[in-house]
Design an enzyme around this catalytic site. Structure first.
Site, mmCIF file in Angstrom:
data_model
loop_
_atom_site.group_PDB
_atom_site.id
_atom_site.type_symbol
_atom_site.label_atom_id
_atom_site.label_comp_id
_atom_site.label_asym_id
_atom_site.label_seq_id
_atom_site.Cartn_x
_atom_site.Cartn_y
_atom_site.Cartn_z
ATOM 1 N N ASP A 102 128.382 -25.501 72.043
ATOM 2 C CA ASP A 102 128.542 -26.554 73.042
ATOM 3 C C ASP A 102 127.158 -27.144 73.368
ATOM 4 O O ASP A 102 126.215 -26.399 73.662
ATOM 5 C CB ASP A 102 129.167 -25.914 74.295
ATOM 6 N N GLU A 116 128.031 -37.029 70.574
ATOM 7 C CA GLU A 116 128.352 -37.624 71.884
ATOM 8 C C GLU A 116 127.671 -38.963 72.021
ATOM 9 O O GLU A 116 126.501 -39.114 71.676
ATOM 10 C CB GLU A 116 127.910 -36.686 73.024
ATOM 11 N N SER A 122 137.503 -30.004 83.662
ATOM 12 C CA SER A 122 138.195 -29.068 84.559
ATOM 13 C C SER A 122 138.911 -29.858 85.642
ATOM 14 O O SER A 122 138.427 -30.907 86.089
ATOM 15 C CB SER A 122 137.178 -28.111 85.206
ATOM 16 N N ASP A 161 135.358 -25.277 81.512
ATOM 17 C CA ASP A 161 134.567 -24.104 81.884
ATOM 18 C C ASP A 161 134.729 -23.811 83.381
ATOM 19 O O ASP A 161 135.083 -22.700 83.779
ATOM 20 C CB ASP A 161 133.089 -24.356 81.548
ATOM 21 N N HIS A 192 134.662 -34.096 77.855
ATOM 22 C CA HIS A 192 133.864 -33.052 78.514
ATOM 23 C C HIS A 192 134.100 -33.148 80.021
ATOM 24 O O HIS A 192 134.670 -34.120 80.500
ATOM 25 C CB HIS A 192 132.373 -33.259 78.223
ATOM 26 N N SER A 209 127.487 -22.241 75.079
ATOM 27 C CA SER A 209 126.368 -23.153 75.332
ATOM 28 C C SER A 209 125.065 -22.462 74.909
ATOM 29 O O SER A 209 125.065 -21.261 74.604
ATOM 30 C CB SER A 209 126.309 -23.474 76.821
#
Ligand code: G3H
Ligand code: 13P
Ligand code: ZN
Length: 342
Positions: free
Chosen positions: A83, A142, A226, A268, A223, A50
């Protein structure tokens, strides 16, 4: 082998019907965890940084660590991806630094928080596509905005405020020529995505399926993916952490996404939790320790375990040697000939 283009990895993933995890890094240990997991599972891999990671590592450290990864793991096709680039200038500096793929996140203004207009998004993304493809570098765009602001990216709210409109997604891809498209389907960055296990009301897999139906040849990106496993939350809390109960994206939902065009999955938070839990455990159980290696090694092992698990779950495991990586120069020529025939 040198760092490779993300486009080729995603094209191959599409042919093979699998997804590729994109794991965030800030330091040497995280890169080592990912490369070891990739070697163990024989996976192609996307490593991403990032803007925060670039600032933390002063860019050059990261670049040279990634060169070391490419040198030490020559059998693993490895991408270095930016990112959430917040402007064409940020993407340009990443390309100049040696990133082989960039994300131009024009869904938000350069502050990384304010939702941008469709026209702005098209304009900045197209500009980056022109600049990046001229060097053989891949571009992710995006459309729609993720929720949450805790990591500094996202429009705030619960993730449902700025979902991707499938019509706009089609128009966006046509107007920009992006290689991969990140979509907003209710997820957020960070640990606090959902207050209960997500349902179709909070995680809009139907929207993803509809976008894939309309854009069958576009590589989709999830995105905020997680899964925030309870076991990892529990370890952090058992050793003095204070995480509130929370839910992430269940791996089965990500796998449903992979069956419907998702080729890149950003992770992440799960790795952050694994690292933090391992460090807390050592510091609490052995308060006499002060050698950083005593807690960084278990932290590295804990992250490697999570990454290897995801590589198997996403299906990229076993695909490291399926193809001969193309150079960025070959990719540049490919983009050039597509532009001529388009
Ligand atoms: O996009 C979010 C990633 O988790 C990176 O977060 O900006 O804190 O490095 P960061
Ligand atoms: P998580 O916070 O769910 O790991 O998402 C990371 C991400 O999307 C990075 O771009
Ligand atoms: Zn993200």
């Amino acid at each position: 082998m040198p760092l490779v283009s993300m486009r080729q990895l995603l094209d191959e993933a599409s042919k093979g019907g699998y997804g590729v995890g994109a794991f965030n890094v800030n330091n040497m240990e995280q890169i080592q965890s990912i490369m070891e997991a990739a070697r163990e599972t024989q996976s192609p891999v996307i490593i991403q940084a990032s803007r925060g990671a670039r600032a933390y590592s002063q860019d050059r450290f990261l670049y040279h660590l990634m060169q070391a990864a490419a040198e030490l793991y020559p059998e693993i096709p490895t991408v270095l991806h930016l990112d959430h680039g917040n402007s064409p200038e940020t993407c340009q500096s990443a390309i100049e630094m040696g990133f082989t793929s960039v994300m131009m996140d024009g869904s938000l203004m350069p502050d990384g928080k304010t939702p941008a207009s469709f026209e702005y998004n098209v304009e900045v993304t197209r500009k980056v596509v022109e600049m990046a493809h001229a060097k053989g570098v891949t571009v992710e765009g995006e459309i729609g905005c993720l929720g949450g602001i805790e990591d500094g990216h996202g429009a705030g709210g619960d993730g449902l405020s700025h979902l991707t409109d499938p019509d706009q997604a089609v128009e966006f891809v046509e107007k920009t020529g992006v290689d991969a498209l990140a979509i907003a389907i209710g997820t957020s960055h960070g640990a606090y995505k959902f207050t209960a296990k997500p349902t179709g009301e909070t995680l809009k897999m139907e929207t993803l399926i509809e976008i894939h139906r309309r854009l069958p040849n576009t590589h989709l990106v999830m995105h905020g993916s997680s899964s925030v496993p309870k076991e990892l939350q529990d370890i952090v809390n058992q050793y003095g952490g204070k995480l509130k109960p929370t839910w992430g994206v269940p791996v089965e939902e990500t796998q449903l996404g992979i069956r419907n065009g998702v080729r890149k999955i950003n992770v992440d938070t799960d790795n952050r939790l694994a690292i933090t839990g391992a460090i807390r455990k050592v510091l609490m159980e052995k308060p006499e320790e002060f050698d950083p290696r005593s807690y960084m090694k278990p932290a590295r092992d804990a992250m490697k375990k999570v990454v290897a698990e995801r590589m198997v779950q996403f299906g990229q495991a076993g695909h490291a040697k399926d193809y001969a990586p193309l150079s960025l120069e070959e990719m540049r020529k490919r983009y050039q000939s597509e532009a001529v025939t388009a």
